[in-house]
Design a protein around this motif. Structure first.
Motif, PDB file in Angstrom:
ATOM      1  N   SER A 189       8.473   2.811   0.918  1.00 58.50           N
ATOM      2  CA  SER A 189       7.975   1.400   1.133  1.00 58.50           C
ATOM      3  C   SER A 189       8.677   0.888   2.453  1.00 58.50           C
ATOM      4  CB  SER A 189       7.613   0.678   0.141  1.00 58.50           C
ATOM      5  OG  SER A 189       8.985   0.484  -0.820  1.00 58.50           O
ATOM      6  N   LEU A 190      10.134   0.974   2.008  1.00 60.63           N
ATOM      7  CA  LEU A 190      11.061   0.100   2.879  1.00 60.63           C
ATOM      8  C   LEU A 190      10.988   1.087   4.257  1.00 60.63           C
ATOM      9  CD1 LEU A 190      13.706  -1.547   1.153  1.00 60.63           C
ATOM     10  CD2 LEU A 190      11.722  -2.503   2.206  1.00 60.63           C
ATOM     11  N   LEU A 191      11.108   2.372   4.144  1.00 57.76           N
ATOM     12  CA  LEU A 191      11.135   3.414   5.253  1.00 57.76           C
ATOM     13  C   LEU A 191       9.918   3.150   6.206  1.00 57.76           C
ATOM     14  CD1 LEU A 191      12.118   5.976   6.797  1.00 57.76           C
ATOM     15  CD2 LEU A 191      10.862   7.084   5.022  1.00 57.76           C
ATOM     16  N   ALA A 192       8.786   2.871   5.294  1.00 55.57           N
ATOM     17  CA  ALA A 192       7.428   2.678   6.315  1.00 55.57           C
ATOM     18  C   ALA A 192       7.647   1.341   7.013  1.00 55.57           C
ATOM     19  CB  ALA A 192       6.353   2.565   5.450  1.00 55.57           C
ATOM     20  N   ILE A 193       8.256   0.264   6.440  1.00 53.93           N
ATOM     21  CA  ILE A 193       8.340  -0.946   7.304  1.00 53.93           C
ATOM     22  C   ILE A 193       9.118  -1.021   8.231  1.00 53.93           C
ATOM     23  CG2 ILE A 193       9.267  -3.210   6.801  1.00 53.93           C
ATOM     24  CD1 ILE A 193       8.278  -3.305   4.087  1.00 53.93           C
ATOM     25  N   PHE A 194      10.446  -0.253   8.161  1.00 54.52           N
ATOM     26  CA  PHE A 194      11.411  -0.343   9.291  1.00 54.52           C
ATOM     27  C   PHE A 194      10.793   0.535  10.157  1.00 54.52           C
ATOM     28  CE2 PHE A 194      13.765  -2.986   6.870  1.00 54.52           C
ATOM     29  CZ  PHE A 194      14.563  -2.308   5.884  1.00 54.52           C
ATOM     30  N   THR A 195      10.094   1.745   9.960  1.00 54.11           N
ATOM     31  CA  THR A 195       9.641   2.526  10.836  1.00 54.11           C
ATOM     32  C   THR A 195       8.465   2.077  11.755  1.00 54.11           C
ATOM     33  OG1 THR A 195       9.773   4.640   9.630  1.00 54.11           O
ATOM     34  CG2 THR A 195       8.695   4.897  11.611  1.00 54.11           C
ATOM     35  N   THR A 196       7.766   0.970  11.105  1.00 52.71           N
ATOM     36  CA  THR A 196       6.346   0.259  11.702  1.00 52.71           C
ATOM     37  C   THR A 196       7.416  -0.636  12.847  1.00 52.71           C
ATOM     38  OG1 THR A 196       5.428   0.161   9.828  1.00 52.71           O
ATOM     39  CG2 THR A 196       4.729  -1.483  11.336  1.00 52.71           C
ATOM     40  N   PHE A 206      16.533   1.092  13.782  1.00 58.46           N
ATOM     41  CA  PHE A 206      16.772   2.588  13.719  1.00 58.46           C
ATOM     42  C   PHE A 206      17.722   3.021  12.821  1.00 58.46           C
ATOM     43  CE2 PHE A 206      17.001   6.575  14.624  1.00 58.46           C
ATOM     44  CZ  PHE A 206      18.504   7.007  15.111  1.00 58.46           C
ATOM     45  N   ALA A 207      18.708   2.130  12.434  1.00 57.88           N
ATOM     46  CA  ALA A 207      19.975   2.575  11.456  1.00 57.88           C
ATOM     47  C   ALA A 207      19.336   2.305   9.970  1.00 57.88           C
ATOM     48  CB  ALA A 207      20.915   1.657  11.610  1.00 57.88           C
ATOM     49  N   GLU A 208      18.460   1.215   9.821  1.00 61.05           N
ATOM     50  CA  GLU A 208      17.772   1.005   8.634  1.00 61.05           C
ATOM     51  C   GLU A 208      17.030   2.276   8.369  1.00 61.05           C
ATOM     52  OE1 GLU A 208      18.240  -1.173   6.217  1.00 61.05           O
ATOM     53  OE2 GLU A 208      19.804  -2.266   7.304  1.00 61.05           O
ATOM     54  N   VAL A 209      16.120   2.572   9.234  1.00 57.29           N
ATOM     55  CA  VAL A 209      15.250   3.594   9.036  1.00 57.29           C
ATOM     56  C   VAL A 209      16.240   5.170   8.542  1.00 57.29           C
ATOM     57  CG1 VAL A 209      13.901   5.507  10.072  1.00 57.29           C
ATOM     58  CG2 VAL A 209      13.404   3.205  10.655  1.00 57.29           C
ATOM     59  N   LEU A 210      17.359   5.128   9.380  1.00 55.72           N
ATOM     60  CA  LEU A 210      18.305   6.332   8.722  1.00 55.72           C
ATOM     61  C   LEU A 210      18.682   6.207   7.367  1.00 55.72           C
ATOM     62  CD1 LEU A 210      20.122   7.301  11.658  1.00 55.72           C
ATOM     63  CD2 LEU A 210      18.256   8.468  10.859  1.00 55.72           C
ATOM     64  N   ILE A 211      18.998   5.074   7.065  1.00 60.70           N
ATOM     65  CA  ILE A 211      19.406   4.567   5.449  1.00 60.70           C
ATOM     66  C   ILE A 211      18.431   5.068   4.590  1.00 60.70           C
ATOM     67  CG2 ILE A 211      20.042   2.810   3.900  1.00 60.70           C
ATOM     68  CD1 ILE A 211      21.581   1.466   6.026  1.00 60.70           C
ATOM     69  N   PHE A 219       0.772  -1.151   0.222  1.00 64.84           N
ATOM     70  CA  PHE A 219      -0.049  -0.052   0.102  1.00 64.84           C
ATOM     71  C   PHE A 219       0.807   1.479   0.054  1.00 64.84           C
ATOM     72  CE2 PHE A 219      -4.564  -0.830  -0.231  1.00 64.84           C
ATOM     73  CZ  PHE A 219      -4.505  -1.990   0.200  1.00 64.84           C
ATOM     74  N   VAL A 220       2.025   1.332   0.899  1.00 62.09           N
ATOM     75  CA  VAL A 220       2.935   2.571   0.542  1.00 62.09           C
ATOM     76  C   VAL A 220       3.348   2.556  -0.566  1.00 62.09           C
ATOM     77  CG1 VAL A 220       5.058   3.583   1.658  1.00 62.09           C
ATOM     78  CG2 VAL A 220       3.250   2.421   3.146  1.00 62.09           C
ATOM     79  N   SER A 221       3.695   1.481  -1.205  1.00 61.51           N
ATOM     80  CA  SER A 221       4.337   1.610  -2.407  1.00 61.51           C
ATOM     81  C   SER A 221       3.286   2.007  -3.471  1.00 61.51           C
ATOM     82  CB  SER A 221       4.917   0.057  -2.911  1.00 61.51           C
ATOM     83  OG  SER A 221       5.932   0.457  -3.741  1.00 61.51           O
ATOM     84  N   THR A 222       2.406   1.717  -3.518  1.00 60.29           N
ATOM     85  CA  THR A 222       1.377   2.192  -4.520  1.00 60.29           C
ATOM     86  C   THR A 222       0.779   3.514  -4.175  1.00 60.29           C
ATOM     87  OG1 THR A 222       0.448  -0.290  -4.727  1.00 60.29           O
ATOM     88  CG2 THR A 222      -0.752   1.537  -5.726  1.00 60.29           C
TER      89      THR A 222
END
Lengths: 316, 423, 333
Positions: free
Chosen positions: A292-299, C125-130, A282-285
């Motif tokens: 998309s990956l930013l959303a995943i890692f933040t989640t 956290f590090a991945e978020v920063l990347i 959903f983020v990607s679309t």
């Protein structure tokens, strides 16, 4: 006039050339995105379900999980390219071959994890990291750097259900994930050996007192996990592609799904994987693929802070 | 720690080894390695022999080596009637610019090279340029294509391949012209990693000049799944999809399109299509994919060392088992530039530091015709020291082979458009 | 440790003095290339020490430590460019401040997690920063940022040398020879017991986390200026954290000099293998094998080889007096 769809589907549809068919097209995209997300989740689940066992029983976070995936992919490629067989045939072979390899390596991991040095859990993680690096270097040296694909009967095939196209190979992966989850459930909850495994995961000291050979059990579990993960790897090689450098990606996702699910929770892994897949889709679309990956890692990060034992609170 | 009966202590053994190893490594700086006594020109190759860019890195190494082997087989580079062989040494940048800089420094200081052959990636090239400037050692880059390399106005670096902002945009115009019925809309995907992103931007910037309308520009993370992006683009139904990325995501794009049963009328990718691994991994599914190349074995150029482009390709194929792509060719051509510059310089090895500066000046004056095409470096502007002479050729994979399809003068076969549905 | 007389520590101090003098004079003795190697080795020794502060002394495994290294790097890169144009040395304290802020904001909630969860949270956290640095324009996106080139190799050598010395001095002062250090080690050995003894573990943990983060950021700043070009993966990447962790393990977790030994040794081995086997990927396999061997045969690191054979009781045991001698679970041999 059909009512305007609410929610995410209403966002970002200004690019459609035919405004009179806007809402129908928007709904189609929504459904496709939902399906994509669920299937991505299914794909992720294939290599993260068994991973939970390792933590549950050996209390080790196996950095080498990505290595097993790539090994499975390579097996699929070699069998297809060398013997001319369908990649699916590599799946049972992967289970046996890498199951045995895992069974042989398991005791080493167990010994390190239970040694009397300072920080044995860190030592065990370092060992799996060393193993992963060794695998990666070995694969690069002996098998080269080119990207390969595992051809199967289902590769590239799809069927259509209304407005939605369903890639068959991904359905196969989802079926595989469900089968593994189901199989493990039956194994863990309906057999004596499964009981022993659960007991060990819960309290190894007491399990040992009850007569469980923890060392042998750990070796078996690691072998089982390696075999299943390698099977998933064959599928990954078919859906995506395989080269020695992609292993880290799988390790990353496995770690994150494991935590989201709660470390050690096999059932949670399926749910967590689906959740991550849907978020990615959903983020990607609707927001933008770069996020998309930013959303995943933040989640993941937020879940860890709010509910560290995973979304279902089942973590160890 | 265990001790056995003979009093051997594992701890002592390990401790002793550790001390010995430490002493050995600390003593390293003071050990001088023996050097070959014959008079040779020395060249240092920096490239990615491990890490993310290992695929391309090995291609550049192959190209540079092809030239070195060919020239040495003739006895070496000709200077004032005599011939001097070229001694090649190598440095791995581990797909990392900082390590690339280290490698450059090592090759220059330890190996005392006269010239560097540049890295595969633009990131490494940019990191190495200041090192070249510091030591006043020229570098010839057979691979770097990012416009950022030349924007930095590097005095000591020269590039063989025209930068991607010129080629990708031009290729869209060629494609649009060849399409029948004429293509109108385009979606661009760029993989969010160095160079791939610039290729995507090159496509994006060339859309207008090609007379197309861009319906989407998507930047995707390299580790992401592509089904959402492809589904989204399929819903917009553009005539053309352009993708900037290296081999792995390009392969994944094609696979994802097929698994979603989506076939755009044209699929154009930049680098990676020309790499044989692309067609090998995809099999029949690779057919129809369009790519851009600044060189093909079928181009009508030739020179004295390699012969025609075809002859070069045959020789390279024999050596590596794979048909060479334009990176490999560009790297081999770098050697030709070096050979020509050394000849004009007229100085015999070993070169002194001021000779290397003069070599740099000689390279700047290059104006030669090679199997790769014409080579001449810009003296000013945004493409300073880049060779912008070659005209990009549009290629398409047909029947598993890379065939030139445009512009009309260079075409060896008709351009297949629109692409047929998946089988 | 306080029981050792000055006399018995003299040989150690003398060795330290000799090494420091040798390091200080190194630029005069070796050529540019080896100076570059030495600069890198000093940086890694310093980074390993920085990681060890949280990992070895406090017992919290930070898998995203590169985040702080990267924050320092990006701070310098951004502040030296338009529109700020600050001189390099001014960017270091600015970077330290920004890093400290991040450390407090991230550390407070994350330090509540234990063991594996903390490790993965910090990795996330590090991945978020990347990802963030890759998609934002002001960070230069995936293309990264260039810094004004400054080719004075001695400057960078002494900068790294100075930063490393200060880091080790700080570590020695705060963690080896102070009450604060005792508190930190107490919470490492047994957190609930430390709480029960009245130590404010949340505060101590956070302070340690911030110190660890800020020291890393200094090295990041110098690194960025030294290399003149950074992008998200090159400064936030997981391989940076991995190297730090392996260096500390190799050298000896929780010891003062372990990280220095491990850092220098591993970096030199890396460069040497790269020099002699540089044209194949074989060295990655060698590295992996080396890590496996270290874990299996040298778990207390190189420093552990030289540690006294006598059982070193945990800090709590010392503080609380003699216990009944069983050593506890997972205790050191």
């Amino acid at each position: 006039m059909p009512s305007r769809p609410c929610g995410l589907a209403a966002v970002k549809i200004s690019a459609f050339p035919f405004s009179s068919r806007r809402t129908v097209a928007a709904l189609d995209l929504f459904l496709q995105t939902l399906l994509n997300g669920l299937l991505i989740g299914g794909v992720i689940a294939t290599f993260t379900i068994a991973f939970q066992l390792t933590f549950g029983v050996l209390h080790v976070i196996d950095f080498a999980v990505g290595g097993w995936v790539v090994l499975g992919g390579y097996l699929g490629y070699f069998m297809a390219a060398g013997l001319g067989v369908d990649g699916f045939l590599a799946i049972p072979v992967a289970f046996v071959l890498f199951g045995i390899l895992g069974y042989l390596i398991g005791p080493i991991l167990y010994n390190v994890r239970n040694s009397r040095t300072a920080r044995p859990e860190l030592m065990a993680l370092a060992l799996t990291f060393g193993l992963f690096t060794l695998l990666r270097g070995g694969m690069l040296t002996f098998w080269g750097f080119n990207t390969h694909s595992v051809p199967t009967a289902l590769s590239g095939e799809s069927f259509t259900v209304g407005p939605v196209t369903v890639p068959l190979i991904r359905v196969a992966a989802a079926v595989f994930a469900i089968a593994i989850a189901g199989g493990l459930f039956l194994f863990l909850y309906r057999t004596r050996y499964g009981l022993a495994i659960r007991a060990t995961a819960e309290n190894r000291h007491n399990a040992a007192l009850m007569g469980v050979n923890i060392r042998r059990l750990s070796a078996n579990v690691y072998g089982l996990y390696a075999g299943i993960t390698a099977m998933a790897g064959v599928l990954m090689g078919s859906i995506y592609s395989v080269n020695p450098e992609v292993g880290l990606r799988y390790t990353l996702f496995a770690f994150f799904v494991a935590v989201l699910a709660g470390l050690g929770s096999v059932g949670g892994a399926l749910v967590a994987a689906l959740m991550l897949g849907v978020i990615e889709a959903f983020v990607s679309t609707y927001v933008g693929s770069s996020y998309s990956l930013l959303a995943i890692f933040t989640t993941l990060f937020l879940v860890l802070l709010i509910s560290p034992k995973g979304i279902l609170r089942r973590g160890l | 720690m265990s001790t056995n009966d003979k009093g051997f202590s594992r701890r002592k053994f390990l401790g002793g080894s550790a001390v010995a190893l430490t002493a050995g490594t600390l003593g390293m700086p003071f050990v001088r390695t023996a050097r070959a006594q014959a008079a040779t020109f020395k060249a240092g190759v920096i490239t990615s022999l491990s890490g993310d860019n290992i695929l391309g890195g090995n291609l550049t190494k192959r190209g540079y080596d092809l030239w070195a082997d060919a020239i040495n087989a003739k006895g070496g580079v000709e200077v004032g009637g005599d011939r001097f062989k070229v001694d090649m040494s190598y440095g791995d940048d581990q797909s990392n610019p900082a390590t690339g800089a280290d490698a450059a420094e090592r090759l220059i200081v330890q190996n005392e090279v006269d010239v560097l052959f540049g890295p595969y990636t633009s990131g490494s090239t940019i990191a190495v340029q200041p090192i070249c400037q510091k030591y006043q050692v020229p570098m010839i880059s057979g691979s770097a294509e990012s416009p950022n390399v030349w924007k930095a106005k590097p005095e000591f670096n020269f590039g063989i391949i025209p930068s991607v902002d010129t080629t990708s945009g031009m290729s869209l115009a060629v494609l649009a012209k060849l399409s029948n019925p004429a293509a109108k809309t385009i979606a661009v995907i760029g993989v969010n990693e160095p160079f791939s992103k610039e290729t995507g931007e090159g496509f994006r910037d060339g859309v207008k000049a090609a007379g197309l309308e861009m319906v989407a520009y998507e930047l995707v993370p390299p580790e992401g799944d592509l089904t959402p992006v492809i589904s989204k683009i399929a819903a917009l139904n553009p005539d053309v999809i352009a993708v900037g990325g290296h081999e792995e995501p390009l392969i994944n794009v094609v696979k994802t399109c097929k698994s979603l049963n989506y076939r755009p009328k044209a699929l154009i990718m930049h680098y990676g299509v020309t790499n044989p691994a692309f067609a090998q991994a995809l099999g029949a599914d690779a057919d129809g994919t369009t790519g851009v190349a600044v060189w093909l074995p079928t181009v009508p150029y030739k020179d004295d060392l390699f012969g025609t482009a075809k002859e070069f390709a045959e020789m390279a194929q024999k050596k590596s088992g794979q048909e060479p792509d334009y990176t490999e060719a560009g790297c081999a051509a770098s050697g030709l530039v070096l050979g020509d510059a050394l000849k004009r310089l007229g100085k015999k090895p070993a070169l002194k530091p001021e000779d290397r500066v003069a070599l740099k000046d000689a390279i700047a004056e290059t104006d030669i015709h090679t199997f790769y095409g014409p080579i001449k470096f810009e003296k000013e502007g945004p493409h300073y020291h880049d060779n912008t002479q070659p005209v990009p050729v549009l290629i398409q994979i047909q029947g598993g082979k890379t065939i030139a399809v445009g512009p009309k003068e260079a075409a060896a076969a008709p351009f297949i458009y629109p692409l047929p549905a998946w089988k | 440790m306080a029981e050792k007389s000055v006399k018995s520590r003299l040989p150690g101090l003398l060795l330290l003095a000799v090494i420091l003098v040798a390091l200080a004079l190194m630029p005069l003795a070796v050529n540019s290339y080896w100076l570059r190697i030495a600069t890198g080795a000093l940086m890694w020794a310093g980074l390993a020490c920085s990681w060890n502060i949280l990992g070895g002394y406090a017992g919290y495994i930070n898998f995203g430590h590169s985040a702080f290294f990267g924050l320092g790097a990006y701070a310098s890169a951004l502040l030296m460019g338009d529109p700020f144009g600050l001189p390099f040395l001014a960017t270091i304290p600015a970077g330290m401040l920004v890093t400290a802020l991040f450390a407090v904001i991230i550390g407070a909630p994350t330090l509540r997690l234990r063991g594996a969860y903390f490790a993965i949270a910090t990795w996330a956290f590090a991945e978020v920063l990347i990802q963030f640095a890759s998609v934002m324009d002001f960070t230069g996106g995936i293309g990264g940022i260039g810094l004004p080139p400054y080719l004075n190799e001695r400057f960078f050598y002494y900068a790294m040398f100075g930063a490393a010395i200060l880091t080790y001095l700080l570590t020695w002062a705060l963690f080896e020879h102070s009450r604060f250090g005792l508190k930190v080690k107490a919470l490492r050995d047994h957190e609930p017991a430390a709480e029960a003894m009245g130590i404010n573990t949340s505060l101590v943990k956070l302070q340690t986390f911030v110190i660890s983060a800020v020291t890393a950021s200094v090295f990041g700043a110098i690194f960025a200026y030294w290399v003149t070009f950074i992008n998200p993966k090159s400064v936030f990447g997981g391989d940076i954290t991995d190297q730090m962790v392996v260096m500390v393990l190799l050298g000896g977790l929780g010891s003062l000099w372990g990280p220095a030994i491990g850092g220098v040794a591993l970096f030199i081995v890396n460069r040497m293998v790269w020099m002699y086997w540089g044209d194949t990927a074989f060295y990655i396999a060698v590295l992996g094998a080396a890590i496996v061997l270290v874990v299996l045969f040298l778990p207390n690191g190189i420093a552990g080889l030289f540690a006294k054979r006598a059982k070193s009781a945990t800090v709590l045991e010392k503080a609380a007096g003699k216990l009944d001698g069983s050593g506890g679970e997972g205790g050191r041999p």
